[in-house]
Design a protein around this motif. Structure first.
Motif, PDB file in Angstrom:
ATOM      1  N   ALA A  17       0.868  -1.000  -0.019  1.00  0.00           N
ATOM      2  CA  ALA A  17       0.027   0.148   0.015  1.00  0.00           C
ATOM      3  C   ALA A  17       0.768   1.372  -0.056  1.00  0.00           C
ATOM      4  O   ALA A  17       2.072   1.242   0.712  1.00  0.00           O
ATOM      5  CB  ALA A  17      -0.971  -0.085   1.228  1.00  0.00           C
ATOM      6  N   GLN A  18       0.375   2.252  -0.562  1.00  0.00           N
ATOM      7  CA  GLN A  18       1.015   3.619  -0.785  1.00  0.00           C
ATOM      8  C   GLN A  18       1.694   4.090   0.840  1.00  0.00           C
ATOM      9  O   GLN A  18       2.620   4.370   0.595  1.00  0.00           O
ATOM     10  CB  GLN A  18       0.455   4.497  -1.190  1.00  0.00           C
ATOM     11  N   GLU A  19       0.941   4.205   1.937  1.00  0.00           N
ATOM     12  CA  GLU A  19       1.171   4.466   3.165  1.00  0.00           C
ATOM     13  C   GLU A  19       2.626   3.815   3.512  1.00  0.00           C
ATOM     14  O   GLU A  19       3.293   4.460   4.180  1.00  0.00           O
ATOM     15  CB  GLU A  19       0.247   4.295   4.074  1.00  0.00           C
ATOM     16  N   GLU A  20       2.599   2.441   3.237  1.00  0.00           N
ATOM     17  CA  GLU A  20       3.882   1.618   3.642  1.00  0.00           C
ATOM     18  C   GLU A  20       5.026   2.317   2.723  1.00  0.00           C
ATOM     19  O   GLU A  20       6.168   2.313   3.472  1.00  0.00           O
ATOM     20  CB  GLU A  20       3.630   0.203   3.455  1.00  0.00           C
ATOM     21  N   ILE A  21       4.775   2.433   1.494  1.00  0.00           N
ATOM     22  CA  ILE A  21       6.116   2.837   0.842  1.00  0.00           C
ATOM     23  C   ILE A  21       6.367   4.305   0.878  1.00  0.00           C
ATOM     24  O   ILE A  21       7.743   4.710   0.776  1.00  0.00           O
ATOM     25  CB  ILE A  21       5.607   2.629  -0.883  1.00  0.00           C
ATOM     26  N   VAL A  22       5.312   5.177   1.492  1.00  0.00           N
ATOM     27  CA  VAL A  22       5.798   6.583   1.878  1.00  0.00           C
ATOM     28  C   VAL A  22       6.797   6.362   2.863  1.00  0.00           C
ATOM     29  O   VAL A  22       7.660   7.290   3.275  1.00  0.00           O
ATOM     30  CB  VAL A  22       4.574   7.252   1.894  1.00  0.00           C
ATOM     31  N   GLN A  23       6.214   5.402   4.081  1.00  0.00           N
ATOM     32  CA  GLN A  23       6.977   5.419   5.289  1.00  0.00           C
ATOM     33  C   GLN A  23       8.232   5.058   5.023  1.00  0.00           C
ATOM     34  O   GLN A  23       9.258   5.307   5.649  1.00  0.00           O
ATOM     35  CB  GLN A  23       6.270   4.371   6.150  1.00  0.00           C
ATOM     36  N   ASP A  24       8.771   4.138   3.912  1.00  0.00           N
ATOM     37  CA  ASP A  24       9.810   3.699   3.410  1.00  0.00           C
ATOM     38  C   ASP A  24      10.834   4.783   3.316  1.00  0.00           C
ATOM     39  O   ASP A  24      12.096   5.063   3.700  1.00  0.00           O
ATOM     40  CB  ASP A  24      10.003   2.718   2.251  1.00  0.00           C
ATOM     41  N   MET A  25      10.134   5.752   2.507  1.00  0.00           N
ATOM     42  CA  MET A  25      10.888   7.015   2.074  1.00  0.00           C
ATOM     43  C   MET A  25      11.176   7.888   3.175  1.00  0.00           C
ATOM     44  O   MET A  25      12.086   8.565   3.197  1.00  0.00           O
ATOM     45  CB  MET A  25      10.140   7.752   0.880  1.00  0.00           C
ATOM     46  N   LEU A  26      10.251   7.961   4.279  1.00  0.00           N
ATOM     47  CA  LEU A  26      10.571   9.019   5.176  1.00  0.00           C
ATOM     48  C   LEU A  26      11.596   8.265   6.185  1.00  0.00           C
ATOM     49  O   LEU A  26      12.498   9.297   6.533  1.00  0.00           O
ATOM     50  CB  LEU A  26       9.249   8.922   6.055  1.00  0.00           C
ATOM     51  N   GLU A  27      11.779   6.823   6.184  1.00  0.00           N
ATOM     52  CA  GLU A  27      12.865   6.209   7.167  1.00  0.00           C
ATOM     53  C   GLU A  27      14.198   6.659   6.328  1.00  0.00           C
ATOM     54  O   GLU A  27      15.116   6.906   6.836  1.00  0.00           O
ATOM     55  CB  GLU A  27      12.701   4.948   7.101  1.00  0.00           C
ATOM     56  N   LEU A  28      14.121   6.664   4.933  1.00  0.00           N
ATOM     57  CA  LEU A  28      15.199   7.028   4.323  1.00  0.00           C
ATOM     58  C   LEU A  28      15.647   8.403   4.590  1.00  0.00           C
ATOM     59  O   LEU A  28      16.953   8.689   4.872  1.00  0.00           O
ATOM     60  CB  LEU A  28      15.136   6.494   2.685  1.00  0.00           C
ATOM     61  N   LEU A  29      14.739   9.265   4.453  1.00  0.00           N
ATOM     62  CA  LEU A  29      15.203  10.830   4.442  1.00  0.00           C
ATOM     63  C   LEU A  29      15.857  10.826   6.040  1.00  0.00           C
ATOM     64  O   LEU A  29      16.905  11.579   6.091  1.00  0.00           O
ATOM     65  CB  LEU A  29      13.994  11.493   4.460  1.00  0.00           C
ATOM     66  N   ALA A  30      15.189  10.331   7.042  1.00  0.00           N
ATOM     67  CA  ALA A  30      15.780  10.341   8.317  1.00  0.00           C
ATOM     68  C   ALA A  30      17.178   9.903   8.283  1.00  0.00           C
ATOM     69  O   ALA A  30      18.085  10.461   8.987  1.00  0.00           O
ATOM     70  CB  ALA A  30      14.685   9.733   9.351  1.00  0.00           C
ATOM     71  N   ALA A  31      17.200   8.635   7.780  1.00  0.00           N
ATOM     72  CA  ALA A  31      18.787   8.141   7.833  1.00  0.00           C
ATOM     73  C   ALA A  31      19.798   9.012   7.286  1.00  0.00           C
ATOM     74  O   ALA A  31      21.059   8.716   7.443  1.00  0.00           O
ATOM     75  CB  ALA A  31      18.705   6.584   7.240  1.00  0.00           C
ATOM     76  N   LEU A  32      19.279   9.772   6.287  1.00  0.00           N
ATOM     77  CA  LEU A  32      20.217  10.765   5.453  1.00  0.00           C
ATOM     78  C   LEU A  32      20.718  11.774   6.551  1.00  0.00           C
ATOM     79  O   LEU A  32      21.345  12.818   6.017  1.00  0.00           O
ATOM     80  CB  LEU A  32      19.595  11.024   4.260  1.00  0.00           C
ATOM     81  N   GLY A  33      20.017  11.741   7.306  1.00  0.00           N
ATOM     82  CA  GLY A  33      20.174  13.198   8.308  1.00  0.00           C
ATOM     83  C   GLY A  33      19.727  14.278   7.856  1.00  0.00           C
ATOM     84  O   GLY A  33      19.971  15.317   8.292  1.00  0.00           O
ATOM     85  N   ARG A  34      18.521  14.373   6.958  1.00  0.00           N
ATOM     86  CA  ARG A  34      17.881  15.413   6.605  1.00  0.00           C
ATOM     87  C   ARG A  34      16.592  15.261   7.129  1.00  0.00           C
ATOM     88  O   ARG A  34      15.633  14.621   7.122  1.00  0.00           O
ATOM     89  CB  ARG A  34      17.762  15.442   5.117  1.00  0.00           C
ATOM     90  N   ASP A  35      15.955  16.527   7.043  1.00  0.00           N
ATOM     91  CA  ASP A  35      14.519  16.977   7.224  1.00  0.00           C
ATOM     92  C   ASP A  35      13.481  17.141   5.981  1.00  0.00           C
ATOM     93  O   ASP A  35      12.376  16.726   6.035  1.00  0.00           O
ATOM     94  CB  ASP A  35      14.427  18.322   8.052  1.00  0.00           C
ATOM     95  N   ARG A  36      14.404  17.556   4.940  1.00  0.00           N
ATOM     96  CA  ARG A  36      13.651  17.788   3.743  1.00  0.00           C
ATOM     97  C   ARG A  36      14.267  17.386   2.688  1.00  0.00           C
ATOM     98  O   ARG A  36      15.588  17.313   2.584  1.00  0.00           O
ATOM     99  CB  ARG A  36      13.030  19.080   3.530  1.00  0.00           C
ATOM    100  N   ALA A  37      13.289  17.197   1.513  1.00  0.00           N
ATOM    101  CA  ALA A  37      14.303  17.023   0.120  1.00  0.00           C
ATOM    102  C   ALA A  37      13.496  17.410  -1.126  1.00  0.00           C
ATOM    103  O   ALA A  37      12.158  17.751  -0.832  1.00  0.00           O
ATOM    104  CB  ALA A  37      14.486  15.385  -0.069  1.00  0.00           C
ATOM    105  N   VAL A  38      13.943  17.532  -2.291  1.00  0.00           N
ATOM    106  CA  VAL A  38      13.345  17.596  -3.582  1.00  0.00           C
ATOM    107  C   VAL A  38      13.021  16.361  -4.017  1.00  0.00           C
ATOM    108  O   VAL A  38      13.844  15.620  -4.149  1.00  0.00           O
ATOM    109  CB  VAL A  38      14.051  18.317  -4.469  1.00  0.00           C
ATOM    110  N   TRP A  39      11.629  15.969  -4.036  1.00  0.00           N
ATOM    111  CA  TRP A  39      11.251  14.583  -4.441  1.00  0.00           C
ATOM    112  C   TRP A  39      11.109  14.352  -5.932  1.00  0.00           C
ATOM    113  O   TRP A  39      10.286  15.337  -6.626  1.00  0.00           O
ATOM    114  CB  TRP A  39      10.132  14.105  -3.688  1.00  0.00           C
ATOM    115  N   ILE A  40      11.571  13.394  -6.652  1.00  0.00           N
ATOM    116  CA  ILE A  40      11.341  13.253  -8.142  1.00  0.00           C
ATOM    117  C   ILE A  40      11.003  11.808  -8.422  1.00  0.00           C
ATOM    118  O   ILE A  40      11.650  11.073  -7.767  1.00  0.00           O
ATOM    119  CB  ILE A  40      12.986  13.557  -8.720  1.00  0.00           C
TER     120      ILE A  40
END
Length: 348
Positions: free
Chosen positions: A78-101
């Motif tokens: 489900a999309q909610e699960e996949i979005v959470q994957d990306m939020l965890e990736l963002l956090a692991a990169l030590g960032r608060d925000r990104a440009v998403w493509i």
């Protein structure tokens, strides 16, 4: 300065995401999300280009693809699960925000990130799949079908017939893909053709004829060297053989009930105020956005929207990388000038 493309892994208690990265670690972050049936490799023409401009570029293998985790239940895609994957990736990169493509189904993930987590989103740029705030569901797609090309009596759901096939004949669909993956990859990754305009796409008859190519074995077509090299072909093929098509195809099974409910919980009724770039593929007839009404909801719900037409087929970032990169650069300069990498001291 040339930067290498490097492999990385983020492991959390719920998921593992593998990703490619390129560019200075402190550079402004771009995260590029691929679609079906791709890999982080799909952004191979973008990563070094934007790294050379000073951006930190990250391209994950999305859930069920490549070396990232895959699962055995449809609801795990489900999309909610996949979005959470990306939020965890963002956090692991030590960032608060990104440009998403995003591209293809990766665009849907990026749209959902923007709609549900605008605080994590500097801007979004998507290729081929426009925004539908109410959710990317058949109920929302079918009213936008171009009935001049797809008369309702013959094509009740237009070019989205293949989604119904996946939903109604899931095991058959996966078995067909898995039976000869290398030939499937060669058939899928092909450049666009201008002479397809106004003609029904093959995707509009998949359920009607009981599968792609009427359920016959996938034909062995020559590789389209304008899209993928022999090495790219082997990389895509080996990754898809390793994981199989269950996860990749399960994304489609969740398009209606789960993802519609998720869309209903978006911030600000799903209206997007951050800078948005959408790239239309002029010769993409499955996701046709030029003459149909497919892009209308996006124009209504994105208040800071830039649109560019690229003369390519569906695999735009691989078929026309120079045009895609140029459009992204122009948009970043014009709409997000403060996000542009700082020039090193002493450089004019």
């Amino acid at each position: 300065m040339a930067f290498p493309v490097t492999d990385h892994t983020v492991k959390t208690a719920r998921h593992t995401t593998c990703y490619l990265a390129c560019g200075p670690e402190a550079g402004p972050l771009l995260i590029l999300c691929h679609g079906w049936p791709e890999l982080s490799l799909s952004w191979r023409h973008q990563l070094p280009t934007f790294a050379s401009l000073g951006f930190r570029c990250v391209a994950p293998d999305m859930r069920s693809y490549g070396r990232s985790s895959t699962y055995a239940r449809h609801q795990d895609f489900a999309q909610e699960e996949i979005v959470q994957d990306m939020l965890e990736l963002l956090a692991a990169l030590g960032r608060d925000r990104a440009v998403w493509i995003g591209h293809d189904s990766g665009s849907i993930v990026v749209w959902n990130l923007a709609a549900h987590h605008p605080d994590k989103t500097v801007g979004v740029a998507n290729l081929t799949i426009p925004y539908i705030a109410q959710g990317f569901t058949l109920d929302n797609l079918v009213p936008l079908v171009d009935r001049r090309t797809y008369p309702e009596a013959e094509y009740p759901v237009g070019q989205w017939d293949y989604i119904l096939f996946y939903q109604e004949s899931f095991d058959r669909a996966c078995a067909w893909f898995d039976a000869n993956t290398r030939d499937v990859v060669k058939v899928v990754f092909r450049k666009g053709k201008p002479n397809g305009a106004g003609k029904p796409a093959p995707s509009a008859s998949v359920l009607k004829v009981s599968g792609w190519f009427s359920g016959a074995p996938c034909p062995d077509l020559p590789r389209d060297s304008d899209i993928i090299s022999e090495q790219d072909l082997e990389t895509y093929t080996s990754a898809l053989i390793r994981n199989g098509f269950f996860g990749a195809t399960s994304w489609y099974v969740n398009y209606d009930a789960d993802n519609a409910a998720y869309a209903a919980r978006a911030v600000n009724d799903g209206k997007l105020s951050m800078p948005v770039l959408f790239l239309h593929a002029a010769y993409d007839y499955d996701c046709e956005t030029i003459t149909s009404r497919f892009a209308e909801p996006m124009r209504r719900d994105c208040s800071n929207l830039t649109e560019v037409v690229v003369k390519s087929g569906h695999w735009m970032a691989q078929e026309k990388p120079a045009e895609v990169n140029a459009a992204l650069v122009r948009w970043l300069v014009q709409k997000l000038p403060d996000y542009w990498p700082s020039q090193p001291k002493g450089r004019n």
